[in-house]
Design a protein around this motif. Structure first.
Motif, PDB file in Angstrom:
ATOM      1  N   ALA A  42       0.838  -1.205   0.000  1.00 10.86           N
ATOM      2  CA  ALA A  42       0.000   0.000   0.000  1.00 10.86           C
ATOM      3  C   ALA A  42       0.875   1.257   0.000  1.00 10.86           C
ATOM      4  O   ALA A  42       0.573   2.240  -0.697  1.00 10.86           O
ATOM      5  N   TRP A  43       1.959   1.226   0.764  1.00  7.32           N
ATOM      6  CA  TRP A  43       2.884   2.356   0.759  1.00  7.32           C
ATOM      7  C   TRP A  43       3.532   2.513  -0.615  1.00  7.32           C
ATOM      8  O   TRP A  43       3.718   3.632  -1.098  1.00  7.32           O
ATOM      9  N   ILE A  44       3.867   1.404  -1.261  1.00  5.93           N
ATOM     10  CA  ILE A  44       4.475   1.472  -2.588  1.00  5.93           C
ATOM     11  C   ILE A  44       3.478   2.059  -3.591  1.00  5.93           C
ATOM     12  O   ILE A  44       3.839   2.876  -4.441  1.00  5.93           O
ATOM     13  N   ARG A  45       2.212   1.674  -3.499  1.00  4.21           N
ATOM     14  CA  ARG A  45       1.198   2.274  -4.379  1.00  4.21           C
ATOM     15  C   ARG A  45       1.097   3.779  -4.141  1.00  4.21           C
ATOM     16  O   ARG A  45       0.943   4.562  -5.087  1.00  4.21           O
ATOM     17  N   THR A  46       1.199   4.185  -2.897  1.00 11.10           N
ATOM     18  CA  THR A  46       1.159   5.615  -2.575  1.00 11.10           C
ATOM     19  C   THR A  46       2.352   6.328  -3.196  1.00 11.10           C
ATOM     20  O   THR A  46       2.198   7.405  -3.785  1.00 11.10           O
ATOM     21  N   THR A  47       3.541   5.729  -3.089  1.00 11.68           N
ATOM     22  CA  THR A  47       4.729   6.369  -3.673  1.00 11.68           C
ATOM     23  C   THR A  47       4.608   6.446  -5.196  1.00 11.68           C
ATOM     24  O   THR A  47       5.041   7.425  -5.799  1.00 11.68           O
TER      25      THR A  47
END
Length: 121
Positions: A27-32
């Motif tokens: 989820a953090w990678i999608r945000t980045t």
């Protein structure tokens, strides 16, 4: 590829917690990726928007924020995995603060630019 040294420490955690930690990391990678896409989008339009220097600086800032969040997301994932293996409390992360401050800064600059444009300045 061999396993990193830290992943051999302690006991193997319940796979459900490991998978939940991995989903949070993704989820953090999608945000980045979304932040990076916004930076690229701003850069593409920087020649058509004014002031160009501010728009370009925002694009660079967004791309830099994306890179920093990506690295911090990995470190957060690794630290949580290690804490679970060693039966320690979950570590505190700066990801939330960095993302909040970055979003507020970009939002404030964009708000000023849009108000300036709307008022004909």
């Amino acid at each position: 590829m061999s396993k990193p040294h830290w992943s051999e420490q302690g006991q193997e955690p319940d796979y459900r917690f490991t998978l939940a930690n991995e989903r949070t990391f993704l989820a953090w990678i999608r945000t980045t990726l979304a932040i990076l896409a916004l930076g690229v989008l701003l850069h593409q339009f920087s020649t058509k928007l004014t002031p160009q220097l501010v728009i370009t600086a925002l694009a660079i800032g967004l791309c830099s924020l994306s890179c920093a969040l990506c690295v911090l997301a990995y470190l957060r994932w690794r630290n949580i995995e290690l804490a679970m293996r060693l039966n320690r409390p979950l570590p505190v992360s700066v990801l939330h603060v960095l993302l909040t401050l970055g979003t507020v800064a970009v939002g404030a600059v964009l708000t000023v630019l849009l108000l300036r444009y709307a008022l004909g300045g």
